[in-house]
Design a protein around this motif. Sequence first.
Motif, short mmCIF file in Angstrom:
data_model
loop_
_atom_site.label_atom_id
_atom_site.label_comp_id
_atom_site.label_asym_id
_atom_site.label_seq_id
_atom_site.Cartn_x
_atom_site.Cartn_y
_atom_site.Cartn_z
N UNK A 154 0.82 -1.21 0.00
CA UNK A 154 0.00 0.00 0.00
C UNK A 154 0.86 1.26 0.00
N UNK A 155 2.13 1.12 0.37
CA UNK A 155 3.04 2.26 0.38
C UNK A 155 3.80 2.27 -0.95
N UNK A 156 3.20 2.87 -1.95
CA UNK A 156 3.79 2.89 -3.28
C UNK A 156 3.55 4.21 -3.97
N UNK A 157 4.22 4.40 -5.10
CA UNK A 157 4.08 5.63 -5.86
C UNK A 157 4.50 5.35 -7.30
N UNK A 158 4.48 6.37 -8.14
CA UNK A 158 4.94 6.28 -9.52
C UNK A 158 5.92 7.41 -9.80
N UNK A 159 6.78 7.19 -10.78
CA UNK A 159 7.74 8.23 -11.15
C UNK A 159 7.07 9.34 -11.94
N UNK A 160 7.58 10.56 -11.76
CA UNK A 160 7.00 11.69 -12.47
C UNK A 160 7.64 11.85 -13.84
N UNK A 161 7.40 12.97 -14.49
CA UNK A 161 7.88 13.18 -15.86
C UNK A 161 9.40 13.19 -15.95
N UNK A 162 10.08 13.52 -14.86
CA UNK A 162 11.55 13.53 -14.87
C UNK A 162 12.13 12.23 -14.34
N UNK A 163 11.27 11.23 -14.05
CA UNK A 163 11.75 9.96 -13.53
C UNK A 163 11.97 9.93 -12.04
N UNK A 164 11.62 11.01 -11.33
CA UNK A 164 11.83 11.08 -9.89
C UNK A 164 10.64 10.48 -9.14
N UNK A 165 10.90 9.97 -7.94
CA UNK A 165 9.85 9.42 -7.10
C UNK A 165 10.18 9.67 -5.64
N UNK A 166 9.14 9.65 -4.79
CA UNK A 166 9.32 9.81 -3.34
C UNK A 166 8.30 8.95 -2.63
N UNK A 167 8.78 8.08 -1.74
CA UNK A 167 7.93 7.33 -0.82
C UNK A 167 7.87 8.16 0.46
N UNK A 168 6.72 8.73 0.80
CA UNK A 168 6.68 9.77 1.85
C UNK A 168 7.03 9.30 3.25
N UNK A 169 6.68 8.08 3.64
CA UNK A 169 6.89 7.66 5.03
C UNK A 169 7.24 6.18 5.07
N UNK A 170 8.52 5.89 4.94
CA UNK A 170 8.99 4.50 4.99
C UNK A 170 9.32 4.16 6.44
N UNK A 171 8.68 3.14 7.01
CA UNK A 171 8.97 2.78 8.40
C UNK A 171 10.40 2.30 8.56
N UNK A 172 10.93 2.43 9.77
CA UNK A 172 12.26 1.96 10.06
C UNK A 172 12.35 0.45 9.93
N UNK A 173 13.51 -0.04 9.62
CA UNK A 173 13.70 -1.48 9.46
C UNK A 173 14.04 -1.87 8.04
N UNK A 174 14.20 -3.18 7.84
CA UNK A 174 14.59 -3.69 6.53
C UNK A 174 13.37 -3.87 5.63
N UNK A 175 13.48 -3.47 4.38
CA UNK A 175 12.41 -3.60 3.39
C UNK A 175 13.04 -4.03 2.06
N UNK A 176 12.16 -4.39 1.12
CA UNK A 176 12.59 -4.68 -0.25
C UNK A 176 11.87 -3.72 -1.19
#
Length: 229
Positions: A50-72
């Motif tokens: 549920x914590x996902x996004x898409x890249x904008x026109x310049x190819x940039x992206x931001x995941x606003x709030x990634x919890x601490x810990x290990x993720x993939x």
Amino acid sequence: MKTILSAGAALLALAAAPAWAQGPVSGTLTNAQTGTALPGATVLLLDQPSLGTTTDASGAFTLPAVPGGAHTLQIRFVGFETISQPLQGQAGPQQLAPLALRTARNLTPEAVVTATRANERTATTYQNVSREQLQARNFGQDLPYLLDQTPSVVTTSDAGTGVGYTALRIRGTDGTRINVTLNGVPVNEAESHGVFFVDLPDLASSIQSIQVQRGAGPSTNGAGPSGPA
């Protein structure tokens, strides 16, 4: 007693801090072959889809709030190979190294296009119209008007310009009895048996050749029994 309680509360607050630590994760995505940006790619965490996004026109992206810990972190885009890499969430903003996707290579089976056409051994009167002949007559009008110099073909246009609702007759046979196929696939409308060339704008630019058959020909597809184009 009061001092002991206060110290216990402080230790509890310190223990909870890592669990609530979170921060934004940013990055950029490009095409590995060309170096151009890839807008519209999907970026998500596999353990938290549920914590996902898409890249904008310049190819940039931001995941606003990634919890601490290990993720993939997984990034996928149509036509490119999907990549996955480990991501360690932390408090505060985090900027990833530039990412790049490689073009996917899919081996598909051979595609064969077949159509029923008359030839010198067929007892059918026909005429082949080449791409060069079509382009010489193609001024943006519908397909019937590009065939108006073909023997036994009569064209009509509701607006009189050859664009919009146009039709053709072959040896007096109207459009509901003319079988029209594209690469062997019938395009006659199932209910009226007619062909609405207004729904096929600029078709002539994509055609390699046209065969106009006059009379009962070898065509077996579609609703019309004669005169396939």
